[in-house]
Write an enzyme that holds these catalytic residues in place. Sequence first.
Site, PDB file in Angstrom:
ATOM      1  N   ALA A   1      10.330  12.709  58.421  1.00  0.00           N
ATOM      2  CA  ALA A   1       9.871  12.319  59.757  1.00  0.00           C
ATOM      3  C   ALA A   1      11.040  12.564  60.716  1.00  0.00           C
ATOM      4  O   ALA A   1      12.045  13.169  60.328  1.00  0.00           O
ATOM      5  CB  ALA A   1       9.426  10.864  59.758  1.00  0.00           C
TER       6      ALA A   1
ATOM      7  N   GLY B   1      14.625  11.422  59.473  1.00  0.00           N
ATOM      8  CA  GLY B   1      15.063  12.202  58.323  1.00  0.00           C
ATOM      9  C   GLY B   1      15.351  13.649  58.692  1.00  0.00           C
ATOM     10  O   GLY B   1      16.352  14.233  58.250  1.00  0.00           O
TER      11      GLY B   1
ATOM     12  N   SER C   1      22.416   3.569  62.609  1.00  0.00           N
ATOM     13  CA  SER C   1      22.009   3.168  63.960  1.00  0.00           C
ATOM     14  C   SER C   1      22.269   4.296  64.946  1.00  0.00           C
ATOM     15  O   SER C   1      23.241   5.033  64.836  1.00  0.00           O
ATOM     16  CB  SER C   1      22.770   1.918  64.404  1.00  0.00           C
ATOM     17  OG  SER C   1      22.403   1.565  65.728  1.00  0.00           O
TER      18      SER C   1
ATOM     19  N   LYS D   1      23.768  -3.943  59.069  1.00  0.00           N
ATOM     20  CA  LYS D   1      22.828  -3.267  59.980  1.00  0.00           C
ATOM     21  C   LYS D   1      21.790  -4.249  60.505  1.00  0.00           C
ATOM     22  O   LYS D   1      21.381  -4.191  61.680  1.00  0.00           O
ATOM     23  CB  LYS D   1      22.149  -2.110  59.241  1.00  0.00           C
ATOM     24  CG  LYS D   1      21.026  -1.400  60.040  1.00  0.00           C
ATOM     25  CD  LYS D   1      21.530  -0.862  61.372  1.00  0.00           C
ATOM     26  CE  LYS D   1      20.601   0.192  61.963  1.00  0.00           C
ATOM     27  NZ  LYS D   1      19.234  -0.271  62.205  1.00  0.00           N
TER      28      LYS D   1
ATOM     29  N   ASN E   1      21.137  -5.198  64.422  1.00  0.00           N
ATOM     30  CA  ASN E   1      19.855  -5.178  65.119  1.00  0.00           C
ATOM     31  C   ASN E   1      19.562  -6.516  65.782  1.00  0.00           C
ATOM     32  O   ASN E   1      18.948  -6.566  66.860  1.00  0.00           O
ATOM     33  CB  ASN E   1      18.736  -4.823  64.143  1.00  0.00           C
ATOM     34  CG  ASN E   1      18.701  -3.337  63.818  1.00  0.00           C
ATOM     35  OD1 ASN E   1      19.704  -2.652  63.936  1.00  0.00           O
ATOM     36  ND2 ASN E   1      17.564  -2.839  63.398  1.00  0.00           N
TER      37      ASN E   1
END
Length: 483
Positions: free
Chosen positions: A19, A22, A136, A190, A194
């Site tokens: 997607a 990736g 990120s 991570k 977020n």
Amino acid sequence: MTIDNTEGARAQIGVTGLAVMGSNIARNLARHGHTVALHNRSVAKTDALLADYGKDGDFVRTETIEEFVGALQKPRRVLIMVKAGDPTDAVIEELAAAMESGDIIIDGGNALFTDTIRREAALRERGLHFVGAGISGGEEGALNGPSIMPGGPKESYEALGPLLESIAAQVDGTPCCTHIGPDGSGHFVKMVHNGIEYADMQLIGEAYNLFRDALGYDADKIAEVFTEWNSGDLESYLVEITAQVLKQKDAKTGKALVDVIVDAAEQKGTGRWTVKSALDLGVPVTGIAEAVFARALSGSREQRKAAVGLASGRLADKPADAAQFTEDIRQALYASKVVAYAQGFDQIAAGSAEYDWDLHPADLATIWRGGCIIRARFLNRIKDAYDENPKLPSLILAPYFREAIETAIDSWRRVVSTATLLGIPVPAFASSLSYYDALRAERLPAALTQGQRDFFGAHTYERVDVEGKFHTLWSGDRSEVQA
């Protein structure tokens, strides 16, 4: 360039799950001189990437997992970019069955860190390395240089680190990538990143709301303010894109785009994970929690529609000095952002202690300076603070940030009190100020809470003048006994 897979194991790394994220990571790797094996359940996505971007570098087209694994040099390195949860487990199992001892599987998605802990332990038993890597920067960062937070076995980073560091954002010649720590530490960091992002966005939203509803500014005027702020202490990616969003016009109506977007913010879950984890660790992350709850409330559209017209009480007059109130909002935003980061680093410290990860806050501040969504000028100040004192009890106590909050405190109070008197919700501003006041207070009402707990549940209490635990015989003669 597409390399014929019949030439043997040529690729330095493979990417499965093509997607947008990736695909962009694969292109980034290829642009930096790495030969990349490509795999996707739908081969059409592989072919689309090669058709559109095959000139970005050297790619190996594969169709099956066996062919994909066979295209990789040893130790094999495979980056998974698929949806978190069951889909990730399915791909891991398929890969593990085709790989050999010493090979490395990297999960670059937003996985729950406890899932990563479980997966790392299971694959270790099979002789495989598993790396949970937080990434990120969104689609742009994936292509041009993200911030990367890989956890997992340290020895796996020796083979993987140079690849990841080459494609990460670079600040002052330093890659925004480092080995975070064991098992789930990368995805934990991570997750907290977020959470801070949620708080930061909510605070910016509250500032925007004050300009709109307290000062009557339109989107263009507010965009000018944020553009100016982005050249000072508040310089950051989120402030920068705030100005861009506010300047955008709607093609259909000619209005500011922000004025035609439904005021209901969605969420993918990482903010909720942060709050749940903080509750488990006993760490107050009030700004992050308020940001999560604010998104939830914004999505309660039927409930909000039914509540329109509820009494507001007598509201105060709007600020007479717009320039002064603008400066007050700037100061309040900066101070509240400091609290959000302080609470996030507190959670990271607690997680490090709970899971024995030995995380280093200065390293995290370093790799968050570029590529990631929360990149900001003052991350250099955070790095300096933790370099000077790695055991800093709270970021707020670092001399630079202590002075910044002392400078901002009067403005901060004016913003919260003015918003309250005008009936404008500022949950993150207000909770951040309350947290700061609670942190600096010599004595909290928790003494009464503990007394109540002892009354109804014999939970005991400590005294300020004597060591030990005590209990009052509330249903007896009310004398005190040592527990």
